[in-house]
Write an enzyme that holds these catalytic residues in place. Sequence first.
Site, mmCIF file in Angstrom:
data_model
loop_
_atom_site.group_PDB
_atom_site.id
_atom_site.type_symbol
_atom_site.label_atom_id
_atom_site.label_comp_id
_atom_site.label_asym_id
_atom_site.label_seq_id
_atom_site.Cartn_x
_atom_site.Cartn_y
_atom_site.Cartn_z
ATOM 1 N N GLY A 358 64.755 -43.404 61.035
ATOM 2 C CA GLY A 358 64.105 -43.717 59.720
ATOM 3 C C GLY A 358 64.880 -43.764 58.604
ATOM 4 O O GLY A 358 66.248 -43.319 58.613
ATOM 5 N N PRO A 359 64.429 -44.243 57.366
ATOM 6 C CA PRO A 359 65.276 -44.524 56.338
ATOM 7 C C PRO A 359 65.940 -43.053 55.665
ATOM 8 O O PRO A 359 65.308 -41.961 56.091
ATOM 9 C CB PRO A 359 64.267 -44.880 55.337
ATOM 10 C CG PRO A 359 63.088 -44.644 55.792
ATOM 11 C CD PRO A 359 63.116 -44.671 57.209
ATOM 12 N N PRO A 360 66.793 -42.868 54.817
ATOM 13 C CA PRO A 360 67.364 -41.625 54.355
ATOM 14 C C PRO A 360 66.202 -40.933 53.595
ATOM 15 O O PRO A 360 65.539 -41.637 52.958
ATOM 16 C CB PRO A 360 68.370 -42.148 53.503
ATOM 17 C CG PRO A 360 68.695 -43.511 53.876
ATOM 18 C CD PRO A 360 67.755 -44.195 54.222
ATOM 19 N N GLY A 361 66.363 -39.649 53.722
ATOM 20 C CA GLY A 361 65.352 -38.707 52.812
ATOM 21 C C GLY A 361 64.035 -38.287 53.529
ATOM 22 O O GLY A 361 63.237 -37.729 52.856
ATOM 23 N N VAL A 362 63.987 -38.770 54.642
ATOM 24 C CA VAL A 362 62.478 -38.694 55.228
ATOM 25 C C VAL A 362 62.361 -37.395 56.194
ATOM 26 O O VAL A 362 61.435 -36.948 56.609
ATOM 27 C CB VAL A 362 62.007 -39.769 56.052
ATOM 28 C CG1 VAL A 362 61.656 -41.117 55.243
ATOM 29 C CG2 VAL A 362 62.976 -40.129 57.311
ATOM 30 N N GLY A 363 63.629 -36.521 56.093
ATOM 31 C CA GLY A 363 63.569 -35.336 56.865
ATOM 32 C C GLY A 363 63.814 -35.089 58.218
ATOM 33 O O GLY A 363 63.689 -34.291 59.074
ATOM 34 N N LYS A 364 64.676 -36.299 58.859
ATOM 35 C CA LYS A 364 65.210 -36.290 60.183
ATOM 36 C C LYS A 364 66.204 -34.995 60.343
ATOM 37 O O LYS A 364 65.934 -34.277 61.542
ATOM 38 C CB LYS A 364 66.092 -37.454 60.390
ATOM 39 C CG LYS A 364 65.387 -38.803 60.224
ATOM 40 C CD LYS A 364 66.147 -39.843 60.370
ATOM 41 C CE LYS A 364 67.453 -40.090 59.655
ATOM 42 N NZ LYS A 364 66.732 -40.414 58.318
ATOM 43 N N THR A 365 67.060 -34.706 59.598
ATOM 44 C CA THR A 365 68.163 -33.483 59.927
ATOM 45 C C THR A 365 67.296 -32.349 59.851
ATOM 46 O O THR A 365 67.582 -31.407 60.685
ATOM 47 C CB THR A 365 69.160 -33.532 58.834
ATOM 48 O OG1 THR A 365 69.709 -34.859 58.950
ATOM 49 C CG2 THR A 365 70.079 -32.403 59.227
ATOM 50 N N SER A 682 60.889 -62.964 59.051
ATOM 51 C CA SER A 682 59.424 -62.784 58.705
ATOM 52 C C SER A 682 59.130 -63.306 57.396
ATOM 53 O O SER A 682 57.770 -63.341 56.842
ATOM 54 C CB SER A 682 58.994 -61.293 58.424
ATOM 55 O OG SER A 682 60.016 -60.721 57.454
ATOM 56 N N LYS A 725 56.140 -52.492 55.232
ATOM 57 C CA LYS A 725 55.798 -53.745 54.189
ATOM 58 C C LYS A 725 54.547 -53.663 53.380
ATOM 59 O O LYS A 725 54.414 -53.583 52.409
ATOM 60 C CB LYS A 725 55.787 -54.924 54.928
ATOM 61 C CG LYS A 725 57.346 -55.397 55.439
ATOM 62 C CD LYS A 725 57.181 -56.429 56.339
ATOM 63 C CE LYS A 725 58.561 -56.940 56.961
ATOM 64 N NZ LYS A 725 58.325 -58.237 57.727
#
Length: 802
Positions: A358-365, A682, A725
Amino acid sequence: MSDSTTGPGRVLEMPLLALRDVVVFPHQPVSLIVGRSASVAAVQAAWDSTREIFLLAQRESALPDPDQEDLFSVGTVARLEQALRLPDGKFRILVEGKLRGRLLGLNASGGHQSARVQLLAVAQAPPEELVARGRLVREAFEKYAQANRSIPAELLSAVERIEDPGQLADVLIPSFPLKQGQRQELLEAVSPAARLDMILELLQTEMEFLSVEAKLRRRSKREKNTAEQEGWFAEQVKVLRKEGGDDVAQKELSDLAEQVEARSLPEEALTRSRQELRRLSQMNMMSAEAAVIRAWLEWILAMPWELGEGQRPTLADAARILHEDHHGLKEVKQRILELIAVEQLVQQPQGTVLCLVGPPGVGKTSLGRSIARATGRSFARIALGGVRDEAEIRGHRRTYIGAMPGKLIHAMKRAGTRNPVILLDEVDKMSSDFRGDPAAALLEVLDPEQNRTFVDHYLDVDYDLSQVSFIATANTLQGIPAPLLDRLEILEIHGYTEEEKLAIAGRYLLPRQREANGLSEHNLAMTRDAVVAVIRRYTKEAGVRELERQLARVARKVATHIVHTGHDVHLGLGPDGVTSVLGVPRYQIREAEPAPQVGLVKGLAVTPWGGEILDIEVAVVEGKGQVQLTGRLGDWLKESAAAGLTFLRSRAATWGLPEDFASTKDIHVHYPGNALRTDGPSAGAAMATALLSALTERPVRADLAMTGEISLRGRVLRIGGLREKLLAAHRAGLTTVLIPADNARDLEDVPAEVLAAVQILPVHTMDEVLALALLSEENEASEKNRAGGVDGSEVPGYIEST
């Protein structure tokens, strides 16, 4: 010997001379006494023919008539330079080694054995490496000759003149007191680079020995007589122990031995540890080698060899922990709970490696830490961003100075148990160079069938990783090699909606910043509209990292005011006060165009930071049929423009276009604000719509965006990233989005608030797209005044946003 008869790989047949306790090397003249009848016959046969003879050492010198299995397989093809018959029937011969050869078989011939010999090819290293090795060996040998006066000056002069690396190594070998096994090992080292490395190691060992010997001479202060020489080794050990401190060394050894026996080490690790302890007991504890062994033993003792015994939370407790730590992420939480449930039913479940993308800052770590807490395990994180050396994963071999284990073993040591949760952070940011590919090293680590016997180069013993739960994170899948991707179960974490960001800010971010800056809820309170203003005007991201930074700025300004004035203040921040605290807004809220425009279509793209709206502008002028594409367009976007133009040319009559418009009009396609150089197929539908709008001067609806790849026949094809999108369209205030009909099933992943605010129209063909997007002259005026979206009830396949 001529080059034509001695090329590498050639097989020759020649008399065999078996040698006892002697190994002859190429480039060396050697004098031998030959007495056995078979050996005498072999010398006579060689002398009478080509004078070529194969010299091969026996494994056991006592055997009078050795067979093939009693001989080493690699020997030296030599030339008989002299052969003198002695009175007792023996021969005194002078031979000079020429080439290395491998024994293929033996044949009896005329009272002697004839050998079939394959000449060995020399494995050449790069010339630069050989030159560097040769220089190191020459310098080390000069120092050795200065310390060892038994080295003749003639040999030093000869060494200076030798340019061939292989010849240099062979000439230096007789200078060392080697056993037959060591000499045979050097003979079997075909590569000059390998022989030079072995010679360099011998030189270093001999220099250490000479240094100890000189130290003993200085300490003894008297000449050794015959009786003293018998006890010389005991004197050496005594001096070394005195020098290193016998009592301290013995105590350290006994402590290490007790710790080794007390730990529940696997059989292989226990055996190796005992061997290293025996080696350490015979060394000077102050030597460099002893320090290396002590460091290795300390790593073995520090590693967790047993499973953790922590109490695992129940499924309900795990769900509560995940809910406390993270808002939303329903699919990810569900998959984690499934893993926990399987672990409670199966003692040793099949290993699964989750990859959070996912994109940065979404809480993966932070989600990795929550998984560890929810499963009751220790947690360790390995940062893989920028790692390009395989040794970072597998460790360095102990032969190198400063060697240490790899990141994986370090993480296991920090975790303290054999079944932790290890987060492989930024797995898509690895790269490779001449030192190896770390992604290839991870293949063994992440394979449940192989990681039971993972071997770190430093520890050099099997270590079981099968009980480790690996969690990988990545921003995109493009940077992950296919074999590694095959071992990962992908869980996508999408960007947050505005409602989700509001919830996260209220539950986590604002309380955390209050605590971090020493504030109470009385000191800082923000209304919902104030947080919305921060989100819309000061952040532009899929995650919440920048949102937390902006909230931290607000908290710091309140803390600064309290310290400066000395009064406990109360700040109730509303939307109007955000600008006074944070300054001029960084971003302008993007809203729908106030009126339809000709040649302007809103396309939708996915970036590493989430969804984005991109304007596609087309201008048509009189010209010669040239097409100009600007705005940092990638190859896919250029191909989409070409496909859209070809589609319009094939249907020119349908849209009232002149047949020769492609040769009389110049078309300019521009992507303003495409700083990230987005690319992909797209935008095909949006590109074709903008082209037709500019060519027919029919405006495009201002409240509408679209996405979809097109074919040359006008079909609208499936695309990816629909959720991101639609979130972008929702943030921009657009009311209608056209999507490919094949993507209708993906709407289940779209948040309900987006479906409620945006009309989503699935389309199959460009005819439907153009009918919905382009305005006719009759309804253009009414469209400019209309605030809502297109009534989709008349469009087949319309999905009501509820």
